[in-house]
Design an enzyme around this catalytic site. Sequence first.
Site, PDB file in Angstrom:
ATOM      1  N   GLU A 338      -5.347   5.696   8.789  1.00  0.00           N
ATOM      2  CA  GLU A 338      -6.241   6.170   7.231  1.00  0.00           C
ATOM      3  C   GLU A 338      -7.196   6.340   7.904  1.00  0.00           C
ATOM      4  O   GLU A 338      -7.804   6.283   8.527  1.00  0.00           O
ATOM      5  CB  GLU A 338      -5.566   4.195   6.794  1.00  0.00           C
ATOM      6  CG  GLU A 338      -6.852   4.045   5.540  1.00  0.00           C
ATOM      7  CD  GLU A 338      -6.428   3.128   4.545  1.00  0.00           C
ATOM      8  OE1 GLU A 338      -5.861   2.060   4.805  1.00  0.00           O
ATOM      9  OE2 GLU A 338      -6.924   3.158   3.695  1.00  0.00           O
ATOM     10  N   TRP A 401      -3.810  -9.363  -5.503  1.00  0.00           N
ATOM     11  CA  TRP A 401      -4.746  -8.380  -5.359  1.00  0.00           C
ATOM     12  C   TRP A 401      -4.064  -7.612  -4.017  1.00  0.00           C
ATOM     13  O   TRP A 401      -4.096  -7.938  -3.289  1.00  0.00           O
ATOM     14  CB  TRP A 401      -6.463  -8.666  -5.411  1.00  0.00           C
ATOM     15  CG  TRP A 401      -6.782  -7.650  -5.879  1.00  0.00           C
ATOM     16  CD1 TRP A 401      -7.317  -6.841  -6.720  1.00  0.00           C
ATOM     17  CD2 TRP A 401      -7.722  -7.012  -5.050  1.00  0.00           C
ATOM     18  NE1 TRP A 401      -7.910  -5.316  -6.944  1.00  0.00           N
ATOM     19  CE2 TRP A 401      -8.193  -5.414  -5.223  1.00  0.00           C
ATOM     20  CE3 TRP A 401      -7.822  -6.990  -3.060  1.00  0.00           C
ATOM     21  CZ2 TRP A 401      -8.373  -4.680  -4.434  1.00  0.00           C
ATOM     22  CZ3 TRP A 401      -8.384  -5.843  -2.563  1.00  0.00           C
ATOM     23  CH2 TRP A 401      -8.662  -4.872  -3.951  1.00  0.00           C
TER      24      TRP A 401
HETATM   25  O1  EZ4 Z   1      -8.024  -3.607  -0.287  1.00  0.00           O
HETATM   26  O2  EZ4 Z   1      -8.973  -2.983   3.524  1.00  0.00           O
HETATM   27  O3  EZ4 Z   1      -5.043   0.012   1.744  1.00  0.00           O
HETATM   28  N1  EZ4 Z   1      -5.872  -0.563   1.784  1.00  0.00           N
HETATM   29  C1  EZ4 Z   1      -6.193  -1.171   0.955  1.00  0.00           C
HETATM   30  C2  EZ4 Z   1      -7.686  -2.083   1.175  1.00  0.00           C
HETATM   31  C3  EZ4 Z   1      -7.820  -3.417   1.637  1.00  0.00           C
HETATM   32  C4  EZ4 Z   1      -8.614  -3.660   2.064  1.00  0.00           C
HETATM   33  C5  EZ4 Z   1      -8.903  -4.930   2.486  1.00  0.00           C
HETATM   34  O4  EZ4 Z   1     -10.063  -6.028   2.705  1.00  0.00           O
HETATM   35  O5  EZ4 Z   1      -5.315  -1.744   0.723  1.00  0.00           O
HETATM   36  O6  EZ4 Z   1      -7.917  -1.276   0.512  1.00  0.00           O
END
Ligand code: EZ4
Length: 401
Positions: A338, A401
């Site tokens: 990523e 979340w």
């Molecule tokens: O929500 O890094 O795949 N990436 C993610 C990120 C996470 C954050 C948490 O700190 O899901 O955007």
Amino acid sequence: MKITDVKIFVCSPGRNFVTVKIYTDQGLTGIGDATLNGREKAVVAYLEDHLVPLLIGRDAARIEDTWQYLYRGAYWRRGPVTMAAIAGIDMALWDIKAKAAGMPLYELLGGASRDRLMCYGHAQGGDIAEAVESVGALIDEGYRAVRVQSGIPGLPPVYGADGTSTNGAAENALPREELWSTSKYLRHAPKLFEAVREAHGWDVELLHDVHHRLTPIEAARLGKDLEPYRLFWLEDAVAAEHQEGFRLIRNHTTTPIAVGEVFNTIWDARLLIEEQLIDYIRMTSVHAGGITPMRRIADFAGLHNVRTGAHGAMDMSPICLASNIHLGFWVPNFGIQEYSGYSEETLEVFPGTWSMADGHLYPGHGPGHGVEFDEDLAERYPFERSYLPVNRLEDGTLWHW
Ligand code: EZ4
Ligand code: CO
């Protein structure tokens, strides 16, 4: 080579980062990332109050023994605070060892297994049309793989569908609250990918992040509904504390499954990997406890046909990204990395030799992991308390979340 001092730095060049710097009696220093988004100071306290006193006078070359000493020796093992703290030290020690050897880190890990690492960028939009356009912009920049998130009709902006929720930080002192509806989302997501394939064809790899919001049977249905669009992976479809839940998903869909950005140790992924319930393991250098355990996890995954896909959001410092790039350059079972880029301020505080071009990442070829830390500049960006958002169902229930 003895460790003479360890300093912990917290700075916020756009967002908060925790950095560990280890000094030795031979003048060599190394740096590591210990950032835990939204709970940064807990890691700082763990390091300063509990780990730093254990390190002074130790042999900097004994990376494995130091890792075991901090992990087993704590009695209280695992957890994100502990493992981020150990990771910062571990990365710094690998940096020192590679500098002492005069080699780039990937050479110490076993040498290059490939010439470049495919990475994926983040496309987002308030609606499908905006998301489709955002994918096109990334393809034009040279990306071969794109994660796609979009707003859901009938809901205010959701995770990853605008810049702020992807970045995670709330601007105010308190967490931003978002709204979620599983049924609206499940109706919407296949339409998003249908539109992206129609507009951009089949050469680009597409990824999607559910951010832990479904139950296993809901995730199974989503995986089936997305099969026609041939995703590279479906990420974090369910909360993964319950590893057995992935059996249900696996039994119902051929959409490849990725999980693990919040995992801290190999034990969080043991069943998932042993039973081949996933295709990609998302663990990353800082939150998995450093380079030492990441090698073991990668080898364990490789035995079971699971490939790597390390978390690389912008809330981990460029030191973590560089460590992941060196690991990815070596690891035989590399999948993808990523990459969400960094602000100019962040890159000035953490200048590095890694690079990104045409949708691929490259490590630096000088000694160490190749990232430096500008302490003077960092002082201009003091810590700012910030939280990740929280999420509620439409009836007010607190959700993932
Ligand atoms: O929500 O890094 O795949 N990436 C993610 C990120 C996470 C954050 C948490 O700190 O899901 O955007
Ligand atoms: Co994610």
